[in-house]
Write an enzyme that holds these catalytic residues in place. Sequence first.
Site, mmCIF file in Angstrom:
data_model
loop_
_atom_site.group_PDB
_atom_site.id
_atom_site.type_symbol
_atom_site.label_atom_id
_atom_site.label_comp_id
_atom_site.label_asym_id
_atom_site.label_seq_id
_atom_site.Cartn_x
_atom_site.Cartn_y
_atom_site.Cartn_z
ATOM 1 N N GLU A 69 -1.486 -9.101 4.618
ATOM 2 C CA GLU A 69 -2.292 -8.803 5.803
ATOM 3 C C GLU A 69 -3.423 -9.817 5.896
ATOM 4 O O GLU A 69 -4.095 -10.115 4.900
ATOM 5 C CB GLU A 69 -2.864 -7.386 5.718
ATOM 6 C CG GLU A 69 -3.812 -6.996 6.825
ATOM 7 C CD GLU A 69 -3.180 -7.074 8.209
ATOM 8 O OE1 GLU A 69 -3.774 -7.740 9.077
ATOM 9 O OE2 GLU A 69 -2.096 -6.481 8.405
ATOM 10 N N ASP A 118 3.285 -8.641 16.202
ATOM 11 C CA ASP A 118 2.810 -9.110 17.506
ATOM 12 C C ASP A 118 3.983 -9.742 18.252
ATOM 13 O O ASP A 118 4.618 -10.667 17.743
ATOM 14 C CB ASP A 118 1.700 -10.136 17.300
ATOM 15 C CG ASP A 118 0.950 -10.468 18.583
ATOM 16 O OD1 ASP A 118 1.576 -10.445 19.669
ATOM 17 O OD2 ASP A 118 -0.259 -10.763 18.504
ATOM 18 N N LYS A 122 4.444 -14.469 25.727
ATOM 19 C CA LYS A 122 4.529 -15.693 26.518
ATOM 20 C C LYS A 122 5.492 -16.691 25.863
ATOM 21 O O LYS A 122 5.472 -16.873 24.652
ATOM 22 C CB LYS A 122 3.144 -16.328 26.673
ATOM 23 C CG LYS A 122 2.191 -15.472 27.497
ATOM 24 C CD LYS A 122 0.848 -16.149 27.690
ATOM 25 C CE LYS A 122 -0.071 -15.281 28.527
ATOM 26 N NZ LYS A 122 -1.409 -15.905 28.720
ATOM 27 N N ASP A 154 8.413 -1.367 18.902
ATOM 28 C CA ASP A 154 8.514 -0.607 20.147
ATOM 29 C C ASP A 154 8.730 -1.559 21.320
ATOM 30 O O ASP A 154 8.921 -1.114 22.453
ATOM 31 C CB ASP A 154 7.226 0.186 20.392
ATOM 32 C CG ASP A 154 6.056 -0.740 20.677
ATOM 33 O OD1 ASP A 154 5.782 -1.619 19.833
ATOM 34 O OD2 ASP A 154 5.422 -0.612 21.740
ATOM 35 N N THR A 191 5.021 3.868 10.378
ATOM 36 C CA THR A 191 3.743 3.165 10.366
ATOM 37 C C THR A 191 2.783 3.896 11.293
ATOM 38 O O THR A 191 3.168 4.803 12.040
ATOM 39 C CB THR A 191 3.903 1.716 10.862
ATOM 40 O OG1 THR A 191 4.092 1.721 12.276
ATOM 41 C CG2 THR A 191 5.087 1.023 10.189
ATOM 42 N N GLU A 192 1.527 3.466 11.279
ATOM 43 C CA GLU A 192 0.542 4.060 12.183
ATOM 44 C C GLU A 192 0.942 3.839 13.647
ATOM 45 O O GLU A 192 0.866 4.752 14.469
ATOM 46 C CB GLU A 192 -0.851 3.463 11.931
ATOM 47 C CG GLU A 192 -1.450 3.800 10.573
ATOM 48 C CD GLU A 192 -1.079 2.792 9.483
ATOM 49 O OE1 GLU A 192 -1.637 2.889 8.382
ATOM 50 O OE2 GLU A 192 -0.218 1.916 9.742
ATOM 51 N N GLU A 194 3.921 3.298 14.800
ATOM 52 C CA GLU A 194 5.148 4.043 15.079
ATOM 53 C C GLU A 194 4.835 5.486 15.464
ATOM 54 O O GLU A 194 5.408 6.031 16.407
ATOM 55 C CB GLU A 194 6.060 4.007 13.855
ATOM 56 C CG GLU A 194 7.442 4.588 14.070
ATOM 57 C CD GLU A 194 8.350 4.342 12.880
ATOM 58 O OE1 GLU A 194 9.470 4.871 12.893
ATOM 59 O OE2 GLU A 194 7.945 3.612 11.951
#
Length: 217
Positions: A69, A118, A122, A154, A191-192, A194
């Site tokens: 991270e 992420d 674009k 998602d 995950t958070e 999710e």
Amino acid sequence: MRQRHKPWADDFLKENTHVIIPNAAEKKGKWQALFGNDHPIHVEIGTGKGQFISGMAEQYPDINFIGIELAKSIIVMAGSKVKEAGLDNVSLVYQDAADLHELFAENEISVIYLNFSDPWPKKRHAKRRLTFHTFLEQYQHILRPDGEIVLKTDNQGLFEYSLVSFSQFGLKLKEVNLDLHDIEDPENVMTEYEEKFSAKGQPIYRCRAQFSRGPVD
């Protein structure tokens, strides 16, 4: 998303080097020695606040997990979670994952998790997507010949792009799931993000991909 500054972050990093590993590049090729066993190593790129990696480590004690991270204010939250749970099969790395060759040796990793990365929607930012071919080249190098990439998102656009990218690179798709929560996989650790997206009724996409040949030199 802008992250709030954590005044205690630097102190946590200094005091918990057994959780958030300093000078992680020095562990290249030696991660199993750090864990003190020969269990397989799974890596999560973009570990966030640590809900997924902590849950996986509890569910699979015979697997070693490494979470990478870049945001300091976020990784210390993940570190706190790991520390409080007393998990000795998790190590965290506060570093950009742009050059995984610096962190891991060839064939050192068994699974790579890309959770809600992420999407960089674009077109001119495509090279920043974690499923762009330059990242796939790195994954192929550090993964064992039978290793896997597991992607959850998602974002339909990122998912579709990734399927094409995997296919063009020669990966074999072992799973393509267009609504993960519709099948109620009991082994799925959320995950958070999710939890947040699925609560809104958004479908969660997941795929598992495997290189069809051994890692490159």
